[in-house]
Design a protein around this motif. Structure first.
Motif, PDB file in Angstrom:
ATOM      1  N   GLU A 109     -20.997   1.241  -3.924  1.00  0.00           N
ATOM      2  CA  GLU A 109     -21.763   0.604  -3.224  1.00  0.00           C
ATOM      3  C   GLU A 109     -23.083   1.001  -2.779  1.00  0.00           C
ATOM      4  N   GLN A 163     -26.141   2.499  -0.751  1.00  0.00           N
ATOM      5  CA  GLN A 163     -26.106   3.301   0.351  1.00  0.00           C
ATOM      6  C   GLN A 163     -26.122   2.340   1.688  1.00  0.00           C
ATOM      7  N   ASN A 164     -25.556   2.766   2.569  1.00  0.00           N
ATOM      8  CA  ASN A 164     -25.975   2.121   3.967  1.00  0.00           C
ATOM      9  C   ASN A 164     -27.269   2.759   4.531  1.00  0.00           C
ATOM     10  N   SER A 193     -24.373   0.145   9.564  1.00  0.00           N
ATOM     11  CA  SER A 193     -23.627   0.640   8.401  1.00  0.00           C
ATOM     12  C   SER A 193     -23.720  -0.512   6.957  1.00  0.00           C
ATOM     13  N   GLU A 194     -24.678  -1.317   7.049  1.00  0.00           N
ATOM     14  CA  GLU A 194     -24.890  -1.968   5.661  1.00  0.00           C
ATOM     15  C   GLU A 194     -25.884  -1.576   4.939  1.00  0.00           C
ATOM     16  N   ASN A 195     -25.971  -1.916   3.748  1.00  0.00           N
ATOM     17  CA  ASN A 195     -27.485  -1.446   3.022  1.00  0.00           C
ATOM     18  C   ASN A 195     -28.567  -2.349   3.375  1.00  0.00           C
TER      19      ASN A 195
END
Ligand SMILES: *Cc1c(COP(=O)(O)O)cnc(C)c1O
Length: 614
Positions: free
Chosen positions: A551, A553-554, A600-602
Motif C-alpha cells: 500500500e 505509505q500513510n 492513517s491514510e495516504n
C-alpha cells in the motif's frame, strides 16, 4: 479510431479489444477490470501494476535472440546476462526476475554495497554477479565474501586504484578470489541523453595506457589468472546501432590483444546495457532503429570475425541490459480527477437582464452554431473573448461578465468539437492546439515518472477504456503536486487526444506504460506524495490473482521517513485541540478522531468535487 500507437510500443504485451486495453496473456483480462477490482477493495489513488509474466517474457526474448544468433553463426562462446540492479531494485521485480531465470545463466549486476547485498542474497546458484561503479576497500571485501559463498562474481575495475585495493584485499583474505574485470574507456561513444557512460571523456573505464599498467600489476601480484572479463557500456537507450557496432569492434580487438599479451583466462566480453525500448506512440518518431535479432546478430558476428582474424578463442558474451528487461513489466494507472473545463457548464452561466453587446453576441453564437459555420463561429468567439478580457482590464465590464465570457467560450468550444468530431481536417487539429483540455490526474509525475521531469522522457499514455469512441479533446495532463513542472503539456508534434468525460458521473483512468525501468527508486516525494499502491498481477487461464500488494505509505509514515518524531506530532496536535477555546469536549474528541483517520491514510486525493469519493 485512436489506438494510441499501441502497435509501436507494446510488443503485443497489450492490445485493444472491445474498446478496452487487455493483457495479451492467459485469459486476456482487461486492465480496467483489474483496476476496478482493486478500487473496490479500497485502494484508491494511483496504482502501479506489475506483470511477472512480462518479466519472464523479456528474459526469454533476450536469451532466445542471442542463442539463435550464436547457432546461426556457429559461435563457440557462451551467452550470459546480468540484470543491473540500479534499473529496478524493488523486491517485487527482482524476485520474480530471478524466479523466471532459474535455468539460465542470468544473474545480477551491483553498483553499490546495498545492491551487492541484494545480488549475493538473490542471484541464482551458478549464475553470474558483476560489480561495477566506484568501489572502496569494504565493497571489494564484500566481493571476496561473495566469492567465499561460492558465487561466480566478477569485480569490474574502473580505475587503477581499485585494482591496487583488490591486490591488497587478496593478500589479507586469501583464496578464493573473485574474478576481475577491466572496464575499457572507448574512443567511440553512445548516442542520446545517456551517452555520458561511454567515450574517451566518460566517467568510467581505463585508457589503453592504464590497461597495460593494469596487466602488469596483475602479473606482478600473481592475479593475472583471475582477470576474465573486459567490459564497456556506451550508455542507456542506444537509439542507433552503429555506435554499438563500432564499440564492439574496438573492444573485440582489445580482447584479442590482451589475450596475446598473456591474459589467457580472459574469456569474456561484457557489452554493458543500453538495449533500447520503443516508447513512441507516433509513427515516424521512433526511439530505436534496430530489432533485437539485428542487435544480437551484429554482436555475435562482429566478435566472431575479430576472433577469427586475430586467431583467438571466441569470447563468452555478457550483457547487462536493464531497461529492456524491466520497462514493460509495470503500468501506472492514474484516475482522472477533473477536466478543467467541466466547471463551465450551462448552469455556471449567470446572464444578466442586460448584458454587454459582445456577450449577447457570444450567446447568439452559442445558440446558433452549426456544423457548417462551426469554425467561423469558434474564431469569432475567441476574438470576442479577447475583446471582453480587455474591456475587463479597462474597467468596462464586471467580474460576472468576465465569468460569463469564460463559460460561453468553453461552451462554444465544446459544441464545435462535438459538431465536427467526425471530420478530420487540419483546421480542427489547429483549433485543438488552441483550445486544449486540462486533465487533472491523481498521481505525482515527480514520484512516478521522474524521467519525464528530469529528462523529458515520454511514456506511452492512453485511457484504459472508451477506445471504441473517438477522443475529441487535445489534452494536457496535470498532476496533483503544486509544482508547475508537474504538467505534460500538449505537444502538437506528438498530440494526445482524450475523451470528454464527465468525471463527476463516470470514472476515467489513464495508463502510463513502460514505467518499469528507473522510475521507482528515482522517484521523489515532492510535496510528500508517496509511492502509489502497487501489486503484481499473476495471470492464469481462468483469470488473475493479485499478489504482493504494497500500500501507498500513510501520512505519518511519510513524515517518519523524513525523521519527524511522529509521536511528538500526534502529541502536539492533540494538545492544540485540547487547548482550543473554540471547542467543547465532545467536539474535541470528534475532531481528534477525524485527524487520526486522515493521518492513517495516504496523501493522494480522495474527495473530488461535489463531495464524491475518489
Ligand atoms: C546503467 C547500466 C546498465 C543498464 O543500462 P540499460 O540502458 O538500462 O540497459 C548496464 N551496465 C552498466 C555499467 C550501467 O551503468
Amino acid at each position: 479510431m485512436e489506438d494510441y500507437g499501441i502497435s509501436y510500443w507494446s510488443s503485443n504485451d497489450f492490445f485493444i479489444d472491445e474498446g478496452v486495453v487487455k493483457i495479451n496473456s492467459g485469459s486476456k483480462p482487461a486492465l480496467i477490470k483489474i483496476v476496478k477490482d482493486a478500487r473496490e477493495k479500497g485502494y484508491k489513488g494511483p496504482l502501479l501494476l506489475r506483470f511477472p509474466h512480462l518479466i519472464a517474457k523479456q528474459v526469454d526474448k533476450l536469451f532466445y535472440s542471442f542463442e539463435k544468433s550464436m547457432q546461426e553463426y556457429k559461435y563457440e562462446g557462451k551467452f550470459h546476462a546480468v540484470f543491473p540492479l540500479k534499473v529496478n531494485q524493488m523486491p517485487h521485480f527482482v524476485l520474480p526476475l530471478m524466479e523466471s531465470s532459474t535455468h539460465k545463466s542470468y544473474g545480477l549486476e551491483a553498483g553499490s554495497k546495498s545492491e551487492l547485498i541484494v545480488a549475493m542474497a538473490y542471484t541464482n546458484k551458478n549464475a553470474p554477479i558483476t560489480v561495477n561503479g566506484f568501489k572502496d576497500k569494504e565493497m571489494i571485501h564484500l566481493g571476496f565474501i561473495a566469492a567465499n559463498m561460492g558465487h561466480s562474481i566478477t569485480l569490474t575495475i574502473e580505475g587503477l586504484n581499485e585494482l591496487e585495493t583488490i591486490i591488497a584485499v587478496a593478500k589479507e583474505m586469501g583464496k578464493p578470489y573473485p574474478n576481475i574485470g577491466l572496464r575499457i574507456r572507448l574512443h567511440s561513444t553512445g548516442t542520446g541523453v545517456w551517452a555520458k557512460s561511454g567515450g574517451i571523456n566518460s566517467k568510467f573505464g581505463l585508457t589503453s595506457t592504464e590497461l597495460l599498467e593494469a596487466i602488469s600489476l596483475l602479473e606482478k601480484s600473481k592475479l593475472l589468472h583471475k582477470f576474465t572479463m573486459i567490459h564497456f557500456h556506451i550508455g542507456s537507450q542506444i537509439s542507433d546501432i552503429s555506435p554499438l557496432k563500432k564499440a564492439i569492434r574496438e573492444v573485440g580487438n582489445i580482447y584479442a590483444e590482451l589475450r596475446k599479451m598473456g591474459a589467457k583466462n580472459l574469456t569474456s566480453v561484457n557489452i554493458g546495457g543500453g538495449l533500447a525500448v520503443e516508447y513512441t506512440q507516433h509513427q515516424g518518431n521512433y526511439n530505436c532503429n534496430y530489432t533485437l535479432s539485428e542487435f544480437s546478430g551484429d554482436v555475435v558476428f562482429s566478435l566472431k570475425e575479430i576472433a577469427k582474424n586475430k586467431k583467438e578463442k571466441e569470447p563468452d558474451i555478457f550483457i547487462e541490459s536493464g531497461r529492456f528487461i524491466s520497462a514493460n513489466h509495470a503500468v501506472l494507472v492514474a484516475p482522472v480527477l477533473e477536466l478543467f473545463s467541466q466547471e463551465y457548464d450551462e448552469k455556471a452561466l449567470k446572464l444578466k437582464e442586460k448584458n454587454p453587446p459582445l456577450i449577447a453576441e457570444m450567446l447568439d453564437l452559442y445558440q446558433t452554431v452549426s456544423e457548417k459555420n462551426a469554425i467561423e463561429y469558434l474564431h469569432d468567439s475567441l476574438d470576442h473573448m479577447e475583446s471582453l478580457l480587455t474591456l475587463f482590464d479597462l474597467g468596462y465590464i464586471d467580474l460576472q461578465d468576465r465569468s460569463n465570457t469564460e463559460v460561453l467560450v468553453h461552451l462554444i468550444i465544446k459544441k464545435v468539437i462535438k459538431l465536427l468530431k467526425h471530420k478530420n481536417h487540419n483546421e480542427i487539429i489547429r483549433i485543438q492546439e488552441q483550445v486544449q483540455e486540462r486533465y487533472l490526474l491523481n498521481c505525482s509525475f515527480f514520484q512516478s515518472l521522474p524521467d519525464y521531469w528530469g529528462l523529458g522522457q515520454n511514456f506511452p499514455v492512453m485511457p484504459l477504456d472508451r477506445l471504441n469512441k473517438k477522443p475529441t479533446r487535445s489534452a494536457s495532463l496535470w498532476d496533483i503536486t503544486c509544482d508547475s513542472d508537474g504538467e505534460i503539456a500538449f505537444d502538437s508534434t506528438k498530440p494526445l487526444y482524450l475523451h470528454d468525460v464527465d468525471v463527476t458521473k463516470e470514472e476515467y483512468f489513464l495508463g502510463f506504460f513502460l514505467v518499469g525501468a528507473y522510475q521507482e527508486v528515482l522517484g521523489m516525494r515532492h510535496n510528500l506524495f508517496t509511492h502509489p499502491t502497487e501489486f503484481s498481477v499473476v495471470l492464469n487461464d481462468k483469470g488473475y490473482e493479485i499478489v504482493n500488494l504494497l500500500e501507498a505509505q500513510n501520512v505519518l509514515d511519510v513524515l517518519d521517513d523524513l525523521d519527524y518524531d511522529t509521536k511528538e506530532i500526534e502529541r502536539r496536535l492533540k494538545h492544540r485541540i485540547d487547548d482550543s477555546a473554540l471547542l467543547d469536549e465532545d467536539r474535541k474528541k470528534e475532531i481528534l478522531g477525524q485527524l487520526y483517520i486522515m493521518m492513517s491514510e495516504n496523501g493522494y486525493l480522495r474527495t473530488i468535487r461535489h463531495g464524491e469519493k475518489e
